[in-house]
Structures are given as C-alpha cells and as structure tokens.
Write an enzyme that holds these catalytic residues in place. Structure first.
Site, PDB file in Angstrom:
ATOM      1  N   CYS A  81       0.792  -1.226   0.000  1.00 63.64           N
ATOM      2  CA  CYS A  81       0.000   0.000   0.000  1.00 63.64           C
ATOM      3  C   CYS A  81       0.831   1.286   0.000  1.00 63.64           C
ATOM      4  O   CYS A  81       0.562   2.207  -0.772  1.00 63.64           O
ATOM      5  CB  CYS A  81      -0.982   0.017   1.169  1.00 63.64           C
ATOM      6  SG  CYS A  81      -0.245  -0.183   2.794  1.00 63.64           S
ATOM      7  N   HIS A 141      -0.556   6.688   2.493  1.00 61.38           N
ATOM      8  CA  HIS A 141      -0.389   5.493   3.334  1.00 61.38           C
ATOM      9  C   HIS A 141      -1.212   5.579   4.612  1.00 61.38           C
ATOM     10  O   HIS A 141      -1.855   4.607   5.016  1.00 61.38           O
ATOM     11  CB  HIS A 141       1.095   5.297   3.670  1.00 61.38           C
ATOM     12  CG  HIS A 141       1.343   4.197   4.648  1.00 61.38           C
ATOM     13  ND1 HIS A 141       0.736   2.960   4.540  1.00 61.38           N
ATOM     14  CD2 HIS A 141       2.115   4.138   5.762  1.00 61.38           C
ATOM     15  CE1 HIS A 141       1.130   2.188   5.545  1.00 61.38           C
ATOM     16  NE2 HIS A 141       1.952   2.888   6.298  1.00 61.38           N
TER      17      HIS A 141
END
Length: 495
Positions: A81, A141
């Site tokens: 991610c 993030h």
C-alpha cells in the site's frame, strides 16, 4: 465638460469589461468537472463487474461499471500500500523515487529525495488549477501529508473496530517475534452495526459535503479501509455467503518449485496463514467468506456515495474514479497476502465514469494505476503535468487507442520488476533470475517458462520495457515487516 463625460464613459466601459471577463472566468472555472476520487484498500478483482468470483454480490460496483469504463487488467506500481499510493499520488515510479516501502506521509516530499523534493501531489495540482480540495479516510499510506487538502476529514487510526480478543489468527503464526512483523490478519463477524465502521463515518462526511454549495469545482478523495484485514464486518454480510456455496481459488501445492531463490525470499511470510494450514484447519472457505463479506460491505458504502452524488446538483458534472492499491491473494501461491510480483497481487480494479465517457465499456488491455493522475487531468481539461511518468487513458477509453501496445510495470523493492503485456507476465529479480508465464495456456501462473528456448525472443523483447532508472532506497522508506527488504536496503544503501 464633454471631455470629463467621455472619460467617465470610458472608465465605465473598462470596469464593465473587466467584470464581464471576471464573470466569464468564474463561469469557466465552475463548469470544469468535479472529481470524486475513491480508493479501496486491498481490493482484488473478484468484484462482479470483473471476475464475479464465487457469485460475489457487489451490485454497486456493477452500477458504477454501467456508468463508465472498467479496466479489467489494471496493475499497481508496487504490491504494497505505501509505495503504491506514493507512486499514484506523485505520478512517479517507485524505481524513480526509491520509495519501495512504507514512508510517512509527510516524508514523501522532502529535500533529501531528489525525485520528490519539489513534486506536486495529485490533489495539489487540482488546487493549483482552481479546485477546492477535500479528503477523508486512507488516501496516502495513512491519510495525507499536512495541508494537501483544503479540507480534511482525517482518518480513524488503524483498521478497526477490533474485538477484545482475535477470533482465529494470532497475528504471528509461525513468525518469530523480533524478526517477523505481526499482521492484522484475522476474520470473523464484528461489530454489530455498520454505523460502527470507520468507512460508514467517512461516507457520512462525503455525503454531507456533496450537499454543500461551492463557488469553484471540487476534488474530493474518499479512502475506504476495507477490505484490508482484519476481515471484520457485521454478521449480515457473512450471511450472504453460506459456507457450502463458497469456492476457493486455484491452488497447486508444488506451484513454487520453479521459483528463483529471491522470489522465495520475498514470498517468505510466516506471520501470514499458509494455504496448507487453511486447508488442514478447515479455515480456507471461512477466510474467503470473510473477504467476500467485506467486499459486499464496501459495495454497500459505495452505493451510499453514488446515491449522494446522484441526489446532488453535481451528478451530471463529476468525474468518478475508483481504484485499489493492489490485489490480494486468498490462497494462491501458498498464502493469504499481497506482497508479490505475481498476477493476483498486482492486479486491482480501476473504473472511470463521467461526462462524455463511454458507458458500460470494459477494457482488457493491461494498464497502470500510474495513469490515474494524467487521465484525471485530461478529463478535467487541465494542463499536462510534465513530471507524470504515466500516460493518460482517455484516448483508450474513447477511441480504443493503444490497446495492442499496452503494458504495465510493477516494482517490489529495488530492481525487482514485473512486466505485464497481453498474454504474458515477465519477472526479473535483482540478481537477474527470471520468471515468465504464458497466460494463454497458464492463467494461474503455475509453470515458469523462463528457461524455455521457445520464449527466448519474447523475454528479450520484454526486458526492453524494464525501468532504466533504479535508484537506491529512500532513507525514509522502510519495510521491516519482511526480512528480505530490511537486508536489501542495508546492502544497496551501504548501511
């Protein structure tokens, strides 16, 4: 007297002209399309408009697909991610920035990184071109760097809500404390109500702002936390998927016998449930059931967003893009995780809808999430941002241009790359070892054809697409969850 009168008329005409010009500019600014930017964490291609796996129930993904264009073969620039989102938001490849791991939102752009020190993030580019920007949930993030949005709804910390005790998985598995990270992986029905889910609160925030009036076009980001682990959603979503009807994805126990050592190091994830454990324990169908339940929950929240948009004054002048930061393996290649350069980890949904785009169209050519930034700029009539390394997909959506030449690159750590072209996936690791999969005969990527002389010329062609720039790890980027990446950063950076 006549001169004074004439001067007064000229001044009036000048002011009138300026006001008209100002009103014209304001009208043009407001007429630009709004942007609704939706990120879904850890969403693979099982949704009904793409794979329709195990009769998944995602009617609102179907609804969005009918509104616009669905890319069934879109790939992320990193199967993790943090670097995936940093790549999308900067418009730069991980191999250009050195952001191969998790990087604090406020450290992505900094003087110490030559590639990002003066980069303009995607939402900022819209603000610089006259947009009011807003964001809520997981977009970078964590949430977003400070001051990236004019209005921020923030993000609930973590991926809860969490029960007092885990249902099944302890987070360590066979992992060694101090060597391997602890994962949030677990599955079960929790909490009691949708209203207790952070994603529900994020949609409430978006819904309220879609009811407001704006004097300029807006860019609104919404980041869903599900389907990220833990796979917790209320019981009603589990009830939609009786265990006896659940399918499990294709799996071959000796699948990894022809994988190079580096590939095996990267895939060494002892903290995650293994497919063999899931089979023996009877949990495999339960994990798949939980993932499908989370998909249907996110689909419900997506429906609430689409309802709010349709009921607003912005329904006919808003570009919608929905994407995920990577795929997710549900037993394929021996584990339950992203963290790989194989198909099921790199492929994720990508959907666009908006004024003048085709409706109900599907494109099967491989494309990159890196293309979202330049595509949104073109759809919004904004100038090209020359720093973008991706290519706009507008001509492909509108006129089928570039289908044959399409390809996608995924990077996992320094000098580990996958190239996806129509019919093939090529992987080259940092030590030069390779994998090649012929998807026309091997869609599950079970047979590594890299040493097959038949494909020598194909491999040589695919090698030409590898990134020419491969910078060292950014000093602020880390991935301590996996020992291989800890060692690689120390080795290549001389630490």
């Amino acid at each position: 007297m006549k001169k004074a009168h004439l001067l007064l008329l000229l001044m009036f005409a000048f002011v009138f002209s300026c006001n008209n010009e100002k009103k014209k500019e304001e009208k043009e600014e407001v007429s630009k399309p709004n942007v609704l930017f939706i990120a879904v964490d850890d969403l693979n291609n099982w949704i009904s408009p793409i794979d329709n796996f195990s009769n998944v129930k995602t009617p609102n993904f179907d609804r969005l697909a009918k509104m616009g264009v669905t890319f069934t073969n879109a790939h992320v620039q990193a199967p993790l991610c943090g670097p995936s989102r940093a790549s999308l938001m900067t418009g730069l490849r991980p191999s250009t920035t050195g952001i191969y791991g998790m990087t604090p939102d406020n450290k992505i752009r900094r003087a110490g990184n030559p590639a990002t020190k003066d980069i303009t993030f995607l939402p900022e580019y819209f603000e610089e071109n006259g947009y009011h920007t807003m964001g809520v949930g997981k977009l970078f993030h964590i949430h977003a760097p400070d001051s990236v949005f004019n209005e921020s709804g923030g993000r609930v910390k973590g991926f809860g809500p969490y029960p007092k005790k885990r249902f099944v998985w302890d987070g360590f598995g066979k992992g060694i404390r101090g060597t391997h990270g602890r994962t949030s992986t677990d599955w079960g029905a929790f909490p009691e109500s949708d209203t207790l889910m952070p994603d529900h609160q994020s949609v409430n925030w978006v819904t309220e702002r879609l009811q407001r009036n704006y004097d300029k076009p807006f860019f609104m980001g919404l980041g869903f936390l599900r389907v990220h682990v833990p796979l917790y959603v209320p019981q009603k979503w589990f009830d939609m998927y009786p265990l006896e009807a659940i399918q499990t994805p294709p799996y071959k126990s000796d699948d990894l016998n022809d994988i190079p050592p580096v590939g095996m190091q990267i895939n060494d994830l002892p903290m995650m449930p293994s497919t063999e454990w899931a089979k023996e324990s009877g949990e495999w169908k339960k994990i798949v059931q939980a993932y499908l339940a989370c998909m249907s929950y996110v689909d419900y929240e997506l429906g609430r967003v689409l309802d709010a948009l349709e009921q607003s004054k912005y329904a006919d002048n808003t570009v919608v893009v929905l994407w995920s930061d990577h795929g997710y393996r549900l037993g394929e290649k021996g584990t339950f995780a992203k963290h790989a350069l194989w198909e099921t980890a790199t492929k994720a949904p990508l959907m666009f809808a908006g004024p003048n785009l085709p409706k109900g169209k599907k494109i099967n050519a491989p494309v990159e999430m890196l293309s979202i930034y330049p595509t949104l700029l073109e759809l919004s009539g904004l100038p090209v941002y020359e720093r973008n390394e991706g290519n706009s997909l507008v001509a492909m959506m509108e006129n089928d241009e570039g289908l044959e030449e399409a390809r996608a690159i995924t990077t996992f750590g320094m000098n580990n790359h996958a190239i996806k072209v129509n019919g093939f996936r090529y992987i080259q690791y940092e030590d030069g070892t390779e994998e090649l999969y012929n998807h026309s005969t091997d869609p599950n990527e079970w047979t590594n054809e890299a040493n097959n002389p038949k494909f020598k010329n194909k491999i040589e062609t695919l090698k030409t697409f590898l990134p020419k720039t491969n910078v060292k790890w950014d000093s602020e980027s880390n991935y301590t969850f996996q020992p291989y990446f800890v060692e690689q950063k120390k080795r290549v950076n001389g630490l």
